[in-house]
Design a protein around this motif. Structure first.
Motif, PDB file in Angstrom:
ATOM      1  N   VAL A 164       0.843  -1.200   0.000  1.00 41.14           N
ATOM      2  CA  VAL A 164       0.000   0.000   0.000  1.00 41.14           C
ATOM      3  C   VAL A 164       0.879   1.252   0.000  1.00 41.14           C
ATOM      4  O   VAL A 164       0.624   2.219  -0.720  1.00 41.14           O
ATOM      5  N   THR A 165       1.949   1.196   0.800  1.00 40.05           N
ATOM      6  CA  THR A 165       2.828   2.352   0.944  1.00 40.05           C
ATOM      7  C   THR A 165       3.705   2.552  -0.282  1.00 40.05           C
ATOM      8  O   THR A 165       3.946   3.683  -0.700  1.00 40.05           O
ATOM      9  N   ALA A 166       4.192   1.459  -0.846  1.00 38.94           N
ATOM     10  CA  ALA A 166       5.234   1.560  -1.871  1.00 38.94           C
ATOM     11  C   ALA A 166       5.074   0.509  -2.962  1.00 38.94           C
ATOM     12  O   ALA A 166       6.064  -0.038  -3.441  1.00 38.94           O
ATOM     13  N   GLY A 167       3.835   0.253  -3.374  1.00 37.88           N
ATOM     14  CA  GLY A 167       3.569  -0.824  -4.338  1.00 37.88           C
ATOM     15  C   GLY A 167       4.438  -0.757  -5.583  1.00 37.88           C
ATOM     16  O   GLY A 167       5.140  -1.731  -5.900  1.00 37.88           O
ATOM     17  N   PRO A 168       4.424   0.379  -6.313  1.00 38.66           N
ATOM     18  CA  PRO A 168       5.208   0.415  -7.556  1.00 38.66           C
ATOM     19  C   PRO A 168       6.698   0.158  -7.316  1.00 38.66           C
ATOM     20  O   PRO A 168       7.339  -0.559  -8.085  1.00 38.66           O
ATOM     21  N   LEU A 169       7.248   0.703  -6.228  1.00 39.15           N
ATOM     22  CA  LEU A 169       8.675   0.513  -5.928  1.00 39.15           C
ATOM     23  C   LEU A 169       8.965  -0.955  -5.590  1.00 39.15           C
ATOM     24  O   LEU A 169       9.945  -1.541  -6.068  1.00 39.15           O
ATOM     25  N   LEU A 170       8.092  -1.551  -4.810  1.00 37.83           N
ATOM     26  CA  LEU A 170       8.277  -2.947  -4.405  1.00 37.83           C
ATOM     27  C   LEU A 170       8.223  -3.880  -5.621  1.00 37.83           C
ATOM     28  O   LEU A 170       9.082  -4.746  -5.799  1.00 37.83           O
ATOM     29  N   MET A 171       7.219  -3.682  -6.462  1.00 38.44           N
ATOM     30  CA  MET A 171       7.054  -4.562  -7.619  1.00 38.44           C
ATOM     31  C   MET A 171       8.205  -4.364  -8.615  1.00 38.44           C
ATOM     32  O   MET A 171       8.708  -5.322  -9.196  1.00 38.44           O
ATOM     33  N   GLN A 172       8.623  -3.103  -8.802  1.00 44.21           N
ATOM     34  CA  GLN A 172       9.728  -2.828  -9.728  1.00 44.21           C
ATOM     35  C   GLN A 172      11.030  -3.433  -9.201  1.00 44.21           C
ATOM     36  O   GLN A 172      11.825  -3.986  -9.963  1.00 44.21           O
ATOM     37  N   THR A 173      11.244  -3.328  -7.892  1.00 47.13           N
ATOM     38  CA  THR A 173      12.460  -3.895  -7.290  1.00 47.13           C
ATOM     39  C   THR A 173      12.480  -5.406  -7.511  1.00 47.13           C
ATOM     40  O   THR A 173      13.520  -5.981  -7.854  1.00 47.13           O
ATOM     41  N   HIS A 206      -5.418 -12.608  -1.093  1.00 43.10           N
ATOM     42  CA  HIS A 206      -4.518 -12.504  -2.246  1.00 43.10           C
ATOM     43  C   HIS A 206      -3.922 -13.856  -2.606  1.00 43.10           C
ATOM     44  O   HIS A 206      -3.674 -14.132  -3.782  1.00 43.10           O
ATOM     45  N   SER A 207      -3.738 -14.701  -1.614  1.00 46.41           N
ATOM     46  CA  SER A 207      -3.336 -16.070  -1.905  1.00 46.41           C
ATOM     47  C   SER A 207      -4.460 -16.771  -2.675  1.00 46.41           C
ATOM     48  O   SER A 207      -4.223 -17.501  -3.638  1.00 46.41           O
ATOM     49  N   ALA A 208      -5.702 -16.513  -2.262  1.00 45.82           N
ATOM     50  CA  ALA A 208      -6.857 -17.110  -2.947  1.00 45.82           C
ATOM     51  C   ALA A 208      -6.911 -16.658  -4.410  1.00 45.82           C
ATOM     52  O   ALA A 208      -7.122 -17.470  -5.322  1.00 45.82           O
ATOM     53  N   ILE A 209      -6.700 -15.374  -4.636  1.00 45.66           N
ATOM     54  CA  ILE A 209      -6.731 -14.836  -6.009  1.00 45.66           C
ATOM     55  C   ILE A 209      -5.582 -15.443  -6.822  1.00 45.66           C
ATOM     56  O   ILE A 209      -5.760 -15.868  -7.971  1.00 45.66           O
ATOM     57  N   PHE A 210      -4.405 -15.475  -6.207  1.00 49.86           N
ATOM     58  CA  PHE A 210      -3.214 -16.036  -6.854  1.00 49.86           C
ATOM     59  C   PHE A 210      -3.485 -17.480  -7.280  1.00 49.86           C
ATOM     60  O   PHE A 210      -3.140 -17.900  -8.384  1.00 49.86           O
ATOM     61  N   GLN A 211      -4.126 -18.231  -6.395  1.00 45.71           N
ATOM     62  CA  GLN A 211      -4.419 -19.640  -6.712  1.00 45.71           C
ATOM     63  C   GLN A 211      -5.490 -19.739  -7.796  1.00 45.71           C
ATOM     64  O   GLN A 211      -5.411 -20.600  -8.673  1.00 45.71           O
ATOM     65  N   ALA A 212      -6.488 -18.838  -7.743  1.00 46.05           N
ATOM     66  CA  ALA A 212      -7.543 -18.874  -8.771  1.00 46.05           C
ATOM     67  C   ALA A 212      -6.986 -18.474 -10.137  1.00 46.05           C
ATOM     68  O   ALA A 212      -7.552 -18.821 -11.171  1.00 46.05           O
ATOM     69  N   LEU A 213      -5.869 -17.759 -10.138  1.00 44.87           N
ATOM     70  CA  LEU A 213      -5.290 -17.293 -11.399  1.00 44.87           C
ATOM     71  C   LEU A 213      -4.260 -18.262 -11.975  1.00 44.87           C
ATOM     72  O   LEU A 213      -3.735 -18.005 -13.063  1.00 44.87           O
ATOM     73  N   GLU A 262     -12.020 -10.128 -15.594  1.00 47.35           N
ATOM     74  CA  GLU A 262     -12.961  -9.010 -15.645  1.00 47.35           C
ATOM     75  C   GLU A 262     -12.990  -8.275 -14.312  1.00 47.35           C
ATOM     76  O   GLU A 262     -13.000  -7.065 -14.247  1.00 47.35           O
ATOM     77  N   ARG A 263     -12.997  -9.053 -13.225  1.00 47.60           N
ATOM     78  CA  ARG A 263     -13.081  -8.436 -11.902  1.00 47.60           C
ATOM     79  C   ARG A 263     -12.529  -9.383 -10.837  1.00 47.60           C
ATOM     80  O   ARG A 263     -12.484 -10.596 -11.030  1.00 47.60           O
ATOM     81  N   ILE A 264     -12.121  -8.773  -9.753  1.00 43.51           N
ATOM     82  CA  ILE A 264     -11.650  -9.539  -8.599  1.00 43.51           C
ATOM     83  C   ILE A 264     -12.547  -9.160  -7.433  1.00 43.51           C
ATOM     84  O   ILE A 264     -12.779  -7.971  -7.177  1.00 43.51           O
ATOM     85  N   ILE A 265     -13.087 -10.157  -6.767  1.00 41.63           N
ATOM     86  CA  ILE A 265     -14.025  -9.885  -5.678  1.00 41.63           C
ATOM     87  C   ILE A 265     -13.392 -10.315  -4.365  1.00 41.63           C
ATOM     88  O   ILE A 265     -13.146 -11.508  -4.132  1.00 41.63           O
ATOM     89  N   LEU A 266     -13.084  -9.325  -3.531  1.00 45.60           N
ATOM     90  CA  LEU A 266     -12.494  -9.604  -2.221  1.00 45.60           C
ATOM     91  C   LEU A 266     -13.616  -9.846  -1.228  1.00 45.60           C
ATOM     92  O   LEU A 266     -14.545  -9.034  -1.128  1.00 45.60           O
ATOM     93  N   THR A 267     -13.523 -10.919  -0.490  1.00 46.54           N
ATOM     94  CA  THR A 267     -14.519 -11.158   0.551  1.00 46.54           C
ATOM     95  C   THR A 267     -14.045 -10.543   1.867  1.00 46.54           C
ATOM     96  O   THR A 267     -12.849 -10.450   2.126  1.00 46.54           O
ATOM     97  N   LYS A 274      -9.676  -4.107   4.791  1.00 44.69           N
ATOM     98  CA  LYS A 274     -10.140  -4.405   3.430  1.00 44.69           C
ATOM     99  C   LYS A 274      -9.732  -3.290   2.477  1.00 44.69           C
ATOM    100  O   LYS A 274      -9.379  -3.530   1.320  1.00 44.69           O
ATOM    101  N   ALA A 275      -9.762  -2.048   2.973  1.00 40.35           N
ATOM    102  CA  ALA A 275      -9.337  -0.915   2.135  1.00 40.35           C
ATOM    103  C   ALA A 275      -7.872  -1.090   1.724  1.00 40.35           C
ATOM    104  O   ALA A 275      -7.515  -0.879   0.554  1.00 40.35           O
ATOM    105  N   LEU A 276      -7.028  -1.515   2.677  1.00 44.15           N
ATOM    106  CA  LEU A 276      -5.617  -1.777   2.336  1.00 44.15           C
ATOM    107  C   LEU A 276      -5.548  -2.904   1.302  1.00 44.15           C
ATOM    108  O   LEU A 276      -4.761  -2.865   0.361  1.00 44.15           O
ATOM    109  N   GLU A 277      -6.400  -3.898   1.473  1.00 40.78           N
ATOM    110  CA  GLU A 277      -6.353  -5.050   0.559  1.00 40.78           C
ATOM    111  C   GLU A 277      -6.819  -4.708  -0.857  1.00 40.78           C
ATOM    112  O   GLU A 277      -6.363  -5.311  -1.828  1.00 40.78           O
ATOM    113  N   VAL A 278      -7.745  -3.757  -0.964  1.00 38.03           N
ATOM    114  CA  VAL A 278      -8.172  -3.316  -2.308  1.00 38.03           C
ATOM    115  C   VAL A 278      -6.959  -2.717  -3.029  1.00 38.03           C
ATOM    116  O   VAL A 278      -6.665  -3.043  -4.187  1.00 38.03           O
ATOM    117  N   ILE A 279      -6.220  -1.867  -2.310  1.00 33.59           N
ATOM    118  CA  ILE A 279      -5.027  -1.239  -2.909  1.00 33.59           C
ATOM    119  C   ILE A 279      -3.964  -2.312  -3.194  1.00 33.59           C
ATOM    120  O   ILE A 279      -3.326  -2.321  -4.248  1.00 33.59           O
TER     121      ILE A 279
END
Ligand code: NDP
Length: 394
Positions: free
Chosen positions: A128-137, A152-159, A168-173, A217-222
């Protein structure tokens, strides 16, 4: 032999990781490089002895003598302080668990990625704080980030085996947390004890309160936007009180893949530990007939202002995530110490965002660690001012 490090070993996620490592053979199966904690040196020392770690580090420097004493004669090196924790991330380990709570997890995670390690990421605050920097690193150094947050583990596994372009969409519970069924007008009076009574998950204190306010959940959306590279509009939230479906991915052909399981963090941690394989894990198996029904409802944004604020943060981009997370951490501290009320937390965060976003360089994802730490610091100062003003009005 695989080598591992656990940052935040003495916390809830850290304990579950330690449990899985011990069950998988402990020191006979893994070489433990570094274990870190905050202040709980007795537990840190116990873990370090059992796993025969190379080094144990506590964040609080005043705890160093106690850690040294607890590990005397064990052969485990000891150190203390934020810099020592970051240095421990430079030590070679194949698999690194990032389970420090809060923005304090960012620097050690980044340091591990710079060495091309596999980072099992529970510390959502760093994305949340540094997503682009973390992913680029991670990309620059051939490192891999494996999500540990259950959603996010659930999404990763579904993907797995899917093309992200077909999503189309990701639905966080969301469970809705401890105060889910309270009348909205009663929320302002909720106490820390009441907000801590989570119906399904056993977690650290801070994330449990964040679940009740939906700041989690707000952090998880980001986190979803940053990790999977989807647009904010593609990320939805649904309340699912049973916490059996951990998240869902909807594809452009109308199919939805859901991930189900008992609410036990040892599943996503174990998945990240064994990835890309699957191995038996000590989690309860679902009895669907006994469960019988799964229910869902749309979240009410008046009850959960954090879900509205995270949309504003994603629209602003740039350093807005760092401001949002830091302000949330301060607001949570002030709720925990009794100076502001449960619903005041969102007010403090909103006020900080409104004051700081116009000042900071936004709408760019090119950011340095210094920019991020500067925004984090400024947000903490402003959020503290906002919280003090709020406390004075009560
Ligand atoms: P806990 O509060 O239980 O544990 C936090 C860990 O971080 C402890 O080891 C603590 O040390 C250490 N710590 C605290 N402050 C600092 C600091 N300033 N510097 C270094 N270390 C510090 O947290 P959780 O295990 O609940 O959560 C950890 C992370 O995982 C968070 O980012 C959370 O959002 C995420 N997460 C947690 C889930 C859960 O089920 N708990 C689920 C999904 C994600 P000590 O206790 O010794 O003081």
């Amino acid at each position: 032999m695989r080598s591992i490090s656990i940052f935040g070993a003495t916390g809830s996620v850290g304990e579950s990781t330690y449990d899985l490592i011990c069950r998988a053979g402990g020191a006979a199966a893994f070489r433990t490089v570094a274990l870190t904690g905050g202040r709980n040196v007795a537990r840190l020392a116990e873990m370090a002895r059992v796993l025969r770690a190379d080094i144990a580090v506590c964040a609080d420097e005043t705890c160093l003598p106690a850690l040294r004493e607890a590990l005397a004669g064990s052969g485990v090196e000891v150190a203390a302080g934020d810099a020592a924790i970051a240095d421990a991330a430079d030590r070679p380990a194949d698999w690194v668990m990032s389970a420090i709570v809060g923005a304090a997890g960012l620097v050690p995670g980044l340091r591990a990625l710079r060495h091309g390690r596999t980072l099992a990421l529970a510390n959502k605050e760093s994305l949340v704080t540094a997503g682009p920097l973390l992913m680029q690193t991670a990309r620059d150094h051939g490192a891999r980030i494996l999500p540990v947050d259950s959603e996010h583990s659930a999404i990763f596994q579904a993907l797995a085996g899917e093309d992200i372009g077909a999503v189309e969409r990701i639905i966080l519970t969301a469970s809705g947390g401890a105060l889910r069924d309270w009348p909205i007008e009663a929320l302002a009076r909720a106490t820390v004890k009441e907000a801590l009574a989570h119906p399904n998950w056993s977690m650290g204190q801070r994330i449990t309160i964040d679940s009740a306010s939906m700041f989690n959940k707000a952090l998880e959306v980001i986190e979803t936007r940053e990790f999977f590279g989807v647009t904010p509009e593609q990320v939805e939230v649904i309340i699912h009180p049973e916490s059996i479906i951990h998240s869902l991915v909807g594809f452009q052909d109308g199919a939805i893949m859901a991930h189900l399981g008992a609410p036990d963090m040892r599943h996503p941690i174990g998945y990240a530990l064994n990835w890309p394989d699957r191995a038996p894990l000590p989690v309860a198996r679902l009895d669907l007939a006994q469960l019988a029904t799964l229910s869902f409802r749309a979240p009410d944004l008046a009850r959960y202002p954090a879900l509205r604020l995270c949309r504003e943060v994603m629209a602003a981009r740039g350093l807005a995530g760092a401001v949002f997370n830091a302000a949330k951490e301060i607001a949570l501290d002030r709720f925990l110490d009794g100076s502001i009320g449960f619903m005041d937390m969102a007010g403090v965060v909103e006020d900080t965002l409104a004051r700081l976003l116009p000042e900071l360089g936004l709408e760019t994802d090119v950011m340095t660690l210094e920019d991020i730490l500067g925004a984090d610091h400024l947000a903490r100062v402003r959020a503290a001012e906002a919280a003090t003003a709020c406390a004075a009005r009560r």
